[in-house]
Design a protein around this motif. Structure first.
Motif, PDB file in Angstrom:
ATOM      1  N   PHE A 160      -6.825  -5.403  -1.367  1.00 27.90           N
ATOM      2  CA  PHE A 160      -6.107  -4.894  -0.179  1.00 27.90           C
ATOM      3  C   PHE A 160      -6.003  -5.922   0.943  1.00 27.90           C
ATOM      4  O   PHE A 160      -6.031  -5.568   2.131  1.00 27.90           O
ATOM      5  CB  PHE A 160      -6.758  -3.597   0.337  1.00 27.90           C
ATOM      6  CG  PHE A 160      -6.579  -2.428  -0.579  1.00 27.90           C
ATOM      7  CD1 PHE A 160      -5.312  -1.966  -0.910  1.00 27.90           C
ATOM      8  CD2 PHE A 160      -7.684  -1.772  -1.140  1.00 27.90           C
ATOM      9  CE1 PHE A 160      -5.144  -0.882  -1.765  1.00 27.90           C
ATOM     10  CE2 PHE A 160      -7.520  -0.694  -1.987  1.00 27.90           C
ATOM     11  CZ  PHE A 160      -6.251  -0.249  -2.302  1.00 27.90           C
ATOM     12  N   ALA A 186       1.061   5.003   4.813  1.00 29.76           N
ATOM     13  CA  ALA A 186       0.263   4.027   4.071  1.00 29.76           C
ATOM     14  C   ALA A 186      -0.737   3.338   4.996  1.00 29.76           C
ATOM     15  O   ALA A 186      -1.898   3.106   4.624  1.00 29.76           O
ATOM     16  CB  ALA A 186       1.176   2.988   3.410  1.00 29.76           C
ATOM     17  N   VAL A 226       0.837  -1.211   0.000  1.00 33.48           N
ATOM     18  CA  VAL A 226       0.000   0.000   0.000  1.00 33.48           C
ATOM     19  C   VAL A 226       0.872   1.261   0.000  1.00 33.48           C
ATOM     20  O   VAL A 226       0.460   2.307  -0.506  1.00 33.48           O
ATOM     21  CB  VAL A 226      -0.978  -0.018   1.204  1.00 33.48           C
ATOM     22  CG1 VAL A 226      -1.740   1.291   1.307  1.00 33.48           C
ATOM     23  CG2 VAL A 226      -1.950  -1.198   1.073  1.00 33.48           C
ATOM     24  N   THR A 241       1.098   8.842   1.664  1.00 35.58           N
ATOM     25  CA  THR A 241       2.310   8.012   1.615  1.00 35.58           C
ATOM     26  C   THR A 241       3.548   8.799   1.185  1.00 35.58           C
ATOM     27  O   THR A 241       4.669   8.330   1.367  1.00 35.58           O
ATOM     28  CB  THR A 241       2.144   6.837   0.633  1.00 35.58           C
ATOM     29  OG1 THR A 241       1.910   7.375  -0.679  1.00 35.58           O
ATOM     30  CG2 THR A 241       0.978   5.953   1.030  1.00 35.58           C
ATOM     31  N   ALA A 257      -2.197   2.430  -4.851  1.00 36.65           N
ATOM     32  CA  ALA A 257      -3.583   2.612  -4.404  1.00 36.65           C
ATOM     33  C   ALA A 257      -4.502   1.631  -5.116  1.00 36.65           C
ATOM     34  O   ALA A 257      -5.728   1.728  -4.995  1.00 36.65           O
ATOM     35  CB  ALA A 257      -4.024   4.052  -4.666  1.00 36.65           C
ATOM     36  N   HIS A 296      -3.988   9.189  -1.886  1.00 37.00           N
ATOM     37  CA  HIS A 296      -2.965   8.164  -1.578  1.00 37.00           C
ATOM     38  C   HIS A 296      -1.563   8.748  -1.536  1.00 37.00           C
ATOM     39  O   HIS A 296      -0.788   8.505  -0.607  1.00 37.00           O
ATOM     40  CB  HIS A 296      -3.046   7.014  -2.596  1.00 37.00           C
ATOM     41  CG  HIS A 296      -2.033   5.935  -2.352  1.00 37.00           C
ATOM     42  ND1 HIS A 296      -0.807   5.897  -2.998  1.00 37.00           N
ATOM     43  CD2 HIS A 296      -2.042   4.857  -1.527  1.00 37.00           C
ATOM     44  CE1 HIS A 296      -0.123   4.838  -2.575  1.00 37.00           C
ATOM     45  NE2 HIS A 296      -0.853   4.197  -1.696  1.00 37.00           N
ATOM     46  N   LEU A 352      -4.773   3.389   4.647  1.00 36.70           N
ATOM     47  CA  LEU A 352      -5.588   2.177   4.613  1.00 36.70           C
ATOM     48  C   LEU A 352      -6.680   2.241   5.689  1.00 36.70           C
ATOM     49  O   LEU A 352      -7.790   1.735   5.486  1.00 36.70           O
ATOM     50  CB  LEU A 352      -4.697   0.948   4.803  1.00 36.70           C
ATOM     51  CG  LEU A 352      -5.233  -0.401   4.298  1.00 36.70           C
ATOM     52  CD1 LEU A 352      -5.588  -0.349   2.817  1.00 36.70           C
ATOM     53  CD2 LEU A 352      -4.202  -1.508   4.551  1.00 36.70           C
ATOM     54  N   ARG A 393      -9.343   4.722   4.228  1.00 41.33           N
ATOM     55  CA  ARG A 393      -9.965   4.368   2.954  1.00 41.33           C
ATOM     56  C   ARG A 393     -11.468   4.070   3.064  1.00 41.33           C
ATOM     57  O   ARG A 393     -12.266   4.592   2.266  1.00 41.33           O
ATOM     58  CB  ARG A 393      -9.205   3.194   2.311  1.00 41.33           C
ATOM     59  CG  ARG A 393      -9.300   3.138   0.788  1.00 41.33           C
ATOM     60  CD  ARG A 393      -8.594   1.905   0.263  1.00 41.33           C
ATOM     61  NE  ARG A 393      -9.088   0.718   0.931  1.00 41.33           N
ATOM     62  CZ  ARG A 393     -10.096  -0.031   0.497  1.00 41.33           C
ATOM     63  NH1 ARG A 393     -10.698   0.252  -0.634  1.00 41.33           N
ATOM     64  NH2 ARG A 393     -10.484  -1.082   1.191  1.00 41.33           N
TER      65      ARG A 393
END
Lengths: 317, 317
Positions: free
Chosen positions: A128, A290, A103, A313, A107, A309, A294, A297
């Motif tokens: 994911f 990341a 991740v 990150t 994305a 994303h 997540l 999300r």
């Protein structure tokens, strides 16, 4: 949003708002509960969380996620206590560090991770979720193409060259050759009397601290970049092995390169990328960010999540 | 005549009369002063000497010689004390175990030793003196073609096969294949759920006791003799490496094969011998008897010494 990257060498925690703005970041010691014990791992996460949340109201945190190397079942419960102590209602969801590594570079819900740091691994990611893993089986019998594997190959080649009678003066070759780079890394200014004494001395130093071999990977890259044939062979072998490990799990989607051997520009990364024609390749960036992404999300629209994303990150430490 | 073979796993002492008749023999624990410390090595030699000399008059001993793995300078002095305590006027001359290994297989003053046991080494012998050594540099970076090297290659191949998805049922193949032989050696009746779990379990067991890998060499020989292609490849690679190590030191004269991998009949010995066309090849026999013969040699006429070599070294334990 709290993202945790609890790795084998350090723990990093990032605190983000839902639009990706980073409002806290901290690091602490190793957070791998298998390698270092549950108590030590939890203490490291606690320390990093206190620092990262400093000045913030824990009650405002809506989601947390921890990427953990070497997950153990008790960890989720223990981390929930730590979160509660910081006024956060819900503890973090725990995921494997390989998912977070992926991740950190993509994305897309489906793809694969190829990692070469001290160890080596590939992982297939589907929706994911960690779907399959290849290698990650340790330096003694596996981790093919890892930093340790590359460094050990280099040390073996250097020991072998001196045992075959290469003159001691080869240690002082001013060019970026594998033998002097690795030899001087071990011996410093020390110059044993005979080629065989050089071989024995390097062996004894390596045996005293085997993990040191992983640090030689950077010297192999340097020598390979300068055209040293011995180093080029090791790099090509490593890239073959890493590509083979990746093929065991990669079905479709992007490939994320992670770990110090593959995230730094250089011959190993170039040789691996050359073995993946037509595959979209990206590089893992900040893993704590990341993990926070997540966690965020499910709270974002799909387009919005994709768009943010890079913000999560790309901020780095 | 007292001959000592002080090795890394055991110490053996043989007492012979000048005509080769064995009148005493005993063994004790490891006698390698580098690996186990001077005190422990000397204690092992003392124990073996007391037992081997039991019922004999130490004053009648005219010469002694000790072949020692990992010689340290203080050893000669310490052994002289042990000899004096047993009424023997003069302590043993100390020589490297590689020379004694050679003498255990040849009465020629010039030749070479090729050894593959847990470790691997080659040595050039000139006038019954150790003239040059190749390899013997340890399992982490060298010992190419040794029992450890062969066993590690086998374990790597088995781990790799399961990580690539070989079914768990392959462990129960009744034929002499490398995978079930090595897999069952590690797992016994245990059958993990998935191929990857098999790979992980074998890795964990090997990491817990790396030296166990050397014992797998016998299984590789068995599988190679039965035609298993994976085992045949490992055997051929090992023979190539051992032959290359030998070439670094061998100039002329016979080659003595020593160490469990090369003294037992089987594919590795056959593959190595096939790589030495026209070279007289013999096999190391009793090393304690060989040390006693080397001690006796200066006291005998040359022809007489040659004629008695087989008596001294062929008696065994």
């Amino acid at each position: 949003m709290i993202g945790v990257d609890a790795g084998a060498t350090s723990t990093r925690i990032a605190v983000h708002t839902l639009d990706g703005t980073r409002v806290g970041y901290a690091r602490a010691g190793a957070g791998n509960p298998t390698a270092h014990g549950l108590d030590k791992a939890v203490a490291a996460v606690r320390e990093a969380l206190s620092a990262a949340l400093a000045g913030h109201d824990g009650g405002q945190v809506v989601a947390s996620l921890a990427g953990v190397a070497g997950h153990v079942p008790e960890l989720t419960r223990e981390l929930a206590k730590v979160w509660a102590d910081h006024g956060v209602a819900e503890g973090p969801r725990c995921e494997g560090d390989l998912l977070i590594g992926y991740v950190a570079g993509s994305a897309e819900p489906d793809g694969a991770l190829l990692l070469s740091g001290t160890g080596a691994a590939a992982a297939r990611i589907t929706g994911f979720r960690l779907d399959a893993v290849a290698d990650a089986l340790g330096w003694l019998l596996a981790d093919a193409g890892s930093g340790f594997w590359i460094g050990r190959a280099a040390a073996m080649a250097v020991v072998d060259a001196f045992d075959r009678g290469l003159p001691v003066t080869a240690l002082d070759d001013p060019a970026d050759r594998l033998v002097p780079l690795v030899g001087r890394d071990f011996l410093g200014a020390e110059r044993p009397d005979t080629p065989r004494a050089v071989a024995s001395r390097v062996v004894r130093l390596a045996q005293a601290a085997p993990m040191r071999l992983a640090t030689l990977a950077a010297l192999v890259s340097r020598a390979a970049a300068a055209g040293d044939p011995m180093a080029v062979t090791i790099v090509e072998d490593a890239a073959d092995r890493l590509a083979a490990t990746l093929r065991r799990v990669h079905v479709s989607g992007p490939v994320v390169l992670a770990g110090s051997v593959l995230t730094s520009e250089g011959p190993v990364r170039a040789a691996v990328t050359a073995r993946l024609p037509g595959v979209p390749v990206s590089t893992a960036r900040d893993a704590a960010g990341a993990a926070a992404w997540l966690a965020a999300r499910p709270l974002l629209a799909e387009d919005e999540a994709k768009a943010l994303h890079g913000v999560f990150t790309g901020l780095g430490p």
